[in-house]
Enzyme design. Structure first.
Site, PDB file in Angstrom:
ATOM      1  N   LYS A  79       0.865  -1.179   0.000  1.00 37.75           N
ATOM      2  CA  LYS A  79       0.000   0.000   0.000  1.00 37.75           C
ATOM      3  C   LYS A  79       0.905   1.234   0.000  1.00 37.75           C
ATOM      4  O   LYS A  79       2.104   1.112   0.218  1.00 37.75           O
ATOM      5  CB  LYS A  79      -0.864   0.007   1.257  1.00 37.75           C
ATOM      6  CG  LYS A  79      -1.741  -1.226   1.349  1.00 37.75           C
ATOM      7  CD  LYS A  79      -2.666  -1.196   2.522  1.00 37.75           C
ATOM      8  CE  LYS A  79      -3.548  -2.428   2.482  1.00 37.75           C
ATOM      9  NZ  LYS A  79      -3.644  -3.110   3.745  1.00 37.75           N
ATOM     10  N   GLY A 119       8.680  -5.092  -7.455  1.00 38.47           N
ATOM     11  CA  GLY A 119       8.124  -5.578  -8.720  1.00 38.47           C
ATOM     12  C   GLY A 119       7.658  -4.438  -9.603  1.00 38.47           C
ATOM     13  O   GLY A 119       8.144  -3.310  -9.472  1.00 38.47           O
ATOM     14  N   GLY A 121       4.933  -2.618  -9.691  1.00 34.71           N
ATOM     15  CA  GLY A 121       4.381  -1.461  -8.989  1.00 34.71           C
ATOM     16  C   GLY A 121       5.500  -0.561  -8.474  1.00 34.71           C
ATOM     17  O   GLY A 121       5.492   0.664  -8.686  1.00 34.71           O
ATOM     18  N   THR A 122       6.484  -1.167  -7.838  1.00 34.13           N
ATOM     19  CA  THR A 122       7.619  -0.413  -7.286  1.00 34.13           C
ATOM     20  C   THR A 122       8.407   0.278  -8.401  1.00 34.13           C
ATOM     21  O   THR A 122       8.845   1.419  -8.248  1.00 34.13           O
ATOM     22  CB  THR A 122       8.542  -1.373  -6.494  1.00 34.13           C
ATOM     23  OG1 THR A 122       7.767  -1.955  -5.442  1.00 34.13           O
ATOM     24  CG2 THR A 122       9.737  -0.670  -5.906  1.00 34.13           C
ATOM     25  N   THR A 142      10.009 -10.391  -7.647  1.00 32.33           N
ATOM     26  CA  THR A 142       8.634 -10.880  -7.546  1.00 32.33           C
ATOM     27  C   THR A 142       8.598 -12.377  -7.820  1.00 32.33           C
ATOM     28  O   THR A 142       9.301 -12.865  -8.720  1.00 32.33           O
ATOM     29  CB  THR A 142       7.636 -10.195  -8.515  1.00 32.33           C
ATOM     30  OG1 THR A 142       6.432 -10.951  -8.539  1.00 32.33           O
ATOM     31  CG2 THR A 142       8.143 -10.079  -9.938  1.00 32.33           C
ATOM     32  N   ASP A 144       6.210 -13.673  -9.130  1.00 32.29           N
ATOM     33  CA  ASP A 144       5.401 -13.844 -10.345  1.00 32.29           C
ATOM     34  C   ASP A 144       6.255 -13.936 -11.616  1.00 32.29           C
ATOM     35  O   ASP A 144       5.785 -14.425 -12.639  1.00 32.29           O
ATOM     36  CB  ASP A 144       4.415 -12.674 -10.496  1.00 32.29           C
ATOM     37  CG  ASP A 144       3.535 -12.485  -9.276  1.00 32.29           C
ATOM     38  OD1 ASP A 144       3.375 -13.453  -8.508  1.00 32.29           O
ATOM     39  OD2 ASP A 144       3.017 -11.374  -9.081  1.00 32.29           O
ATOM     40  N   ARG A 188      -0.675 -13.651 -10.164  1.00 29.80           N
ATOM     41  CA  ARG A 188      -1.513 -12.584 -10.739  1.00 29.80           C
ATOM     42  C   ARG A 188      -1.823 -12.875 -12.214  1.00 29.80           C
ATOM     43  O   ARG A 188      -2.332 -13.928 -12.515  1.00 29.80           O
ATOM     44  CB  ARG A 188      -0.846 -11.221 -10.553  1.00 29.80           C
ATOM     45  CG  ARG A 188      -0.664 -10.863  -9.081  1.00 29.80           C
ATOM     46  CD  ARG A 188      -0.492  -9.397  -8.891  1.00 29.80           C
ATOM     47  NE  ARG A 188       0.585  -8.880  -9.703  1.00 29.80           N
ATOM     48  CZ  ARG A 188       0.689  -7.634 -10.074  1.00 29.80           C
ATOM     49  NH1 ARG A 188      -0.211  -6.766  -9.690  1.00 29.80           N
ATOM     50  NH2 ARG A 188       1.695  -7.223 -10.812  1.00 29.80           N
TER      51      ARG A 188
HETATM   52  O1  F6P Z   1       2.886 -10.241  -6.677  1.00 29.80           O
HETATM   53  C1  F6P Z   1       3.219 -11.212  -5.748  1.00 29.80           C
HETATM   54  C2  F6P Z   1       1.972 -11.844  -5.162  1.00 29.80           C
HETATM   55  O2  F6P Z   1       2.366 -12.883  -4.286  1.00 29.80           O
HETATM   56  C3  F6P Z   1       0.961 -12.352  -6.190  1.00 29.80           C
HETATM   57  O3  F6P Z   1       1.343 -13.569  -6.770  1.00 29.80           O
HETATM   58  C4  F6P Z   1      -0.284 -12.386  -5.361  1.00 29.80           C
HETATM   59  O4  F6P Z   1      -1.448 -12.270  -6.144  1.00 29.80           O
HETATM   60  C5  F6P Z   1      -0.139 -11.198  -4.480  1.00 29.80           C
HETATM   61  O5  F6P Z   1       1.237 -10.898  -4.396  1.00 29.80           O
HETATM   62  C6  F6P Z   1      -0.692 -11.406  -3.084  1.00 29.80           C
HETATM   63  O6  F6P Z   1      -0.635 -10.214  -2.403  1.00 29.80           O
HETATM   64  P1  F6P Z   1      -0.912 -10.086  -0.840  1.00 29.80           P
HETATM   65  O7  F6P Z   1       0.328 -10.565  -0.124  1.00 29.80           O
HETATM   66  O8  F6P Z   1      -1.148  -8.654  -0.634  1.00 29.80           O
HETATM   67  O9  F6P Z   1      -2.088 -10.941  -0.513  1.00 29.80           O
END
Ligand code: F6P
Length: 366
Positions: A79, A119, A121-122, A142, A144, A188
């Site tokens: 956030k 990742g 976003g950053t 990340t 992902d 994601r």
């Molecule tokens: O981007 C990394 C990740 O682990 C995604 O694979 C997943 O959808 C998301 O973060 C989960 O986020 P949070 O930890 O906020 O639930």
């Protein structure tokens, strides 16, 4: 290239954590302190902490023995994007531009440069802060593995090995009970974990976000296997996968998050439909944050350390606005603005998908 000698180097971990963050911090801090005599300023809790002014200087003791530790000694947050910063207003949560607060802290703490580990976003935020005049070097993280500008992000290899082990374990219990086992993994919009863990773990069906599936194809494969005498099936589902005629299944949306969408639920959906339509007993496992927890693999420790040391080299040479990147066997760098221009998704007709098809894996699209 900026040739001004840097003395105070900030470091921040942003977005969701992943195994290897501490290895990068160590990879940055050791050469920065030992070879270049820099002071390392750790920003706590990602960009949220930056806006709120949370920092501490990092000592040699802080980084001792952390290469194999999961999480991040700095804390992180997904956030608090400074450009869309959530604050409590008269009418609930209001989104404001808090980027000047970041700039004020950057200057106030005497930072000459900042290394951001995160990742997409950053990296988007880093790019905008660089445009405001901050000297930034990015490090791609990340599980992902969805950043196009690098062949691999650290954290992915660890998540992959955890997901693979989970599938291996599901095989034995599935075979004992003659069940269909559905496993939902993270990623994601990108199916890299599902694809490679599914392939490595010998899943019978892999469902990817990049390749919307057909229910009849999934059911056909499960029934075929059962009729042939294969007494269990494993279905590996990416959290972002969806049926061709349906929407992505999400858990919630939260405007405070850099990416407001929280995925989750497709595994249960698939499991329920399989039971309803085939009558076969089905169980669903959601692997969740186990994929992000614990110690990084040797590969991720090495990659994270290489990324960290390269990031310091770039900062000391004044090569700002760049992100370290793995290309083939070499660690190099790319402009952050180019790094954020494209997400790396699974090519549905690519070599790895075709390899999986060649060994009989269904992608629910036949
Ligand atoms: O981007 C990394 C990740 O682990 C995604 O694979 C997943 O959808 C998301 O973060 C989960 O986020 P949070 O930890 O906020 O639930």
């Amino acid at each position: 290239m900026n040739t001004k000698k840097i003395k105070r180097l900030g470091i921040l971990t942003g977005g969701g954590d992943c195994p290897g963050l501490n290895a990068v911090i160590r990879g940055v801090a050791k050469p920065a302190m030992n070879d270049y005599g820099l002071t390392i300023v750790g920003i706590e809790d990602g960009f949220e902490g930056f806006v709120e002014g949370k920092m501490r200087e990092i000592s040699r003791d802080d980084i001792a023995g952390i290469i194999g530790q999961g999480g991040t000694i700095l804390g992180t947050s997904n956030k608090g994007d400074p450009f869309h910063y959530p604050t409590e207003g008269m009418n609930g949560v209001e989104i404001v531009d808090a980027s000047q607060r970041v700039l004020k802290h950057y200057k106030g703490w005497g930072l000459d440069a900042l290394i951001t580990i995160g990742g997409d976003g950053t990296m988007h935020i880093s790019n905008k802060l660089a445009e405001l005049g901050m000297n930034i070097v990015g490090v791609p993280k990340t599980i992902d593995n969805d950043l196009d500008a690098t062949d691999q992000t650290f954290g992915f290899d660890t998540a992959l090995s955890i997901a693979t082990e989970a599938i291996d374990r599901l095989h034995t219990t599935a075979s004992a009970h003659h069940r269909v086992m559905v496993i939902e993994v993270m990623g994601r919009y990108a199916g890299w974990i599902a694809l490679q863990a599914g392939l490595a773990g010998g899943a019978d069906i892999i469902l990817l976000p990049e390749n919307p599936f057909k229910w009849e194809s999934v059911m056909r494969r499960v029934i075929e296997r059962s009729t042939r005498g294969n007494r269990y099936s494993i279905v590996c589902v990416a959290e972002g996968a969806k049926a061709a005629d349906e929407e992505i299944v999400i858990k919630e949306t939260d405007v405070k998050r850099t990416d407001p969408i929280r995925f989750g639920g497709i595994g249960e959906h698939v499991g329920r439909r399989i039971t309803q339509e085939t009558g076969l007993e089905t169980r669903t496992t959601i692997l969740g944050h186990l994929q992000r927890g614990g110690s990084p693999t040797a590969f991720d420790r090495v990659l994270a350390t290489r990324y960290g040391t390269k990031a310091v080299e770039l900062a000391v040479n004044g090569e700002f606005g760049r992100m370290v990147s793995l290309r083939g066997l070499n660690v190099t760098s790319v402009a952050i603005k180019d790094a954020i221009s494209k997400q790396r998704l699974v090519p549905v007709d690519g070599e790895i998908v075709n390899t999986a098809r060649a060994v009989g894996t269904s992608f629910g699209d036949e």
